[in-house]
Design a protein around this motif. Structure first.
Motif, PDB file in Angstrom:
ATOM      1  N   ALA A  29       0.940  -1.155  -0.028  1.00  0.00           N
ATOM      2  CA  ALA A  29       0.029  -0.083  -0.043  1.00  0.00           C
ATOM      3  C   ALA A  29       0.909   1.254  -0.123  1.00  0.00           C
ATOM      4  CB  ALA A  29      -1.012   0.003   1.354  1.00  0.00           C
ATOM      5  N   GLU A  30       1.820   1.243   0.878  1.00  0.00           N
ATOM      6  CA  GLU A  30       2.816   2.429   0.779  1.00  0.00           C
ATOM      7  C   GLU A  30       3.414   2.524  -0.438  1.00  0.00           C
ATOM      8  OE1 GLU A  30       5.514   1.749   3.954  1.00  0.00           O
ATOM      9  OE2 GLU A  30       4.227   2.269   5.490  1.00  0.00           O
ATOM     10  N   ARG A  31       4.058   1.455  -1.072  1.00  0.00           N
ATOM     11  CA  ARG A  31       4.599   1.677  -2.338  1.00  0.00           C
ATOM     12  C   ARG A  31       3.595   2.255  -3.592  1.00  0.00           C
ATOM     13  NH1 ARG A  31       8.096  -3.504  -5.113  1.00  0.00           N
ATOM     14  NH2 ARG A  31       9.298  -2.952  -3.145  1.00  0.00           N
ATOM     15  N   LEU A  32       2.550   1.971  -3.653  1.00  0.00           N
ATOM     16  CA  LEU A  32       1.592   2.230  -4.486  1.00  0.00           C
ATOM     17  C   LEU A  32       0.674   3.605  -4.209  1.00  0.00           C
ATOM     18  CD1 LEU A  32      -0.034  -1.116  -5.281  1.00  0.00           C
ATOM     19  CD2 LEU A  32       2.040   0.008  -6.464  1.00  0.00           C
ATOM     20  N   GLY A  33       0.669   3.856  -2.819  1.00  0.00           N
ATOM     21  CA  GLY A  33       0.112   4.917  -2.451  1.00  0.00           C
ATOM     22  C   GLY A  33      -1.527   4.632  -2.269  1.00  0.00           C
ATOM     23  N   TRP A  34      -1.818   3.346  -2.131  1.00  0.00           N
ATOM     24  CA  TRP A  34      -3.151   3.115  -1.894  1.00  0.00           C
ATOM     25  C   TRP A  34      -3.636   2.822  -0.628  1.00  0.00           C
ATOM     26  CZ3 TRP A  34      -4.151  -1.986  -5.420  1.00  0.00           C
ATOM     27  CH2 TRP A  34      -4.088  -1.604  -6.729  1.00  0.00           C
TER      28      TRP A  34
END
Length: 232
Positions: A29-34
């Motif tokens: 989620a952090e990597r994708l900004g989700w």
């Protein structure tokens, strides 16, 4: 209750406790900004709130009422998430073995699962959602475009939990942890409502011999291959 139409993509990560779902979900989620949904936290919070208000773990009606009225806030900051229950920090309290066992019992009750269903679906927002749990792909987000069943051997999951507890300064028996994990797996897989199992269209990923970065990379690759996320 039917699943609401929503175009925001969802990556579901289901699987038994200790497979790495929580850490991996947060990192993806952090990597994708989700957005991130830790569905297990909701059941743990229900169990914790029930104890706080004197509701027995076999009182299905009372527990469903607790679940439906949870006063919960998730505060994400500094690469961590703080969980507030009725204004108090419950981040550490909900991660104890005792609360985890109680949550597994609470999660087996149909009325509690129904009470939390829409609350979980409301986490689905653009640009996307990473949903971590045990029935995310089979019940909560049945139309998710990518479903993963994350698993690992019971022995490896017990070893990871043992190491985690030792690092936190908590003395625990590896054998006892293994027995608890096996008992929880059996209870989760055998419950009548939303039993723990891979969705028919899920990809099973065994993390026993994989590092966390390897799993995160694999999941982001799958999302990119399916056009659900941009290459990072």
């Amino acid at each position: 209750m039917s699943e609401a139409v929503n175009s925001a993509p969802v990556l579901t990560l289901d699987g038994p406790g200790g497979a790495g779902k929580g850490t991996i979900s947060r990192l993806v989620a952090e990597r994708l900004g989700w957005h991130l949904l830790d569905s297990g936290a909701l059941y743990r919070l229900t169990a914790l709130a029930a104890g706080k208000h004197g509701v027995a773990l076999d009182d299905e009606v009372g527990l469903a009422r607790v679940a439906a009225t949870l006063d919960v806030v998730f505060v994400a900051e500094n690469e961590a998430t703080t969980v507030l229950l009725e204004g108090d920090d419950a981040t550490t309290a909900i991660r104890t073995e005792q609360v985890g066992d109680a949550a597994s019992r609470v999660a087996a009750l149909p009325a509690v699962r129904q009470a939390l269903l829409q609350r979980q679906r409301d986490f689905r927002k653009a640009p996307g959602l990473v949903a971590d749990g045990r029935d995310m792909g089979t019940v909560v987000f049945t139309d998710a475009p990518l479903k993963i069943f994350l698993t690992a051997s019971a022995e490896e999951r017990a070893r990871r939990r043992h190491l985690q507890l030792r690092e936190a300064g908590v003395d625990a028996s590896l054998l006892s942890l293994l027995k608890e994990i096996q008992a929880r797996d059996a209870r989760d897989m055998q419950r009548s409502v939303a039993p723990l199992k891979p969705a028919d269209d899920a990809i099973t990923l065994d993390t026993t011999r994989l590092t966390i970065p390897e799993v995160v990379d694999r999941l982001t690759e799958l999302l990119t291959e399916r056009g659900l996320a941009s290459a990072t």
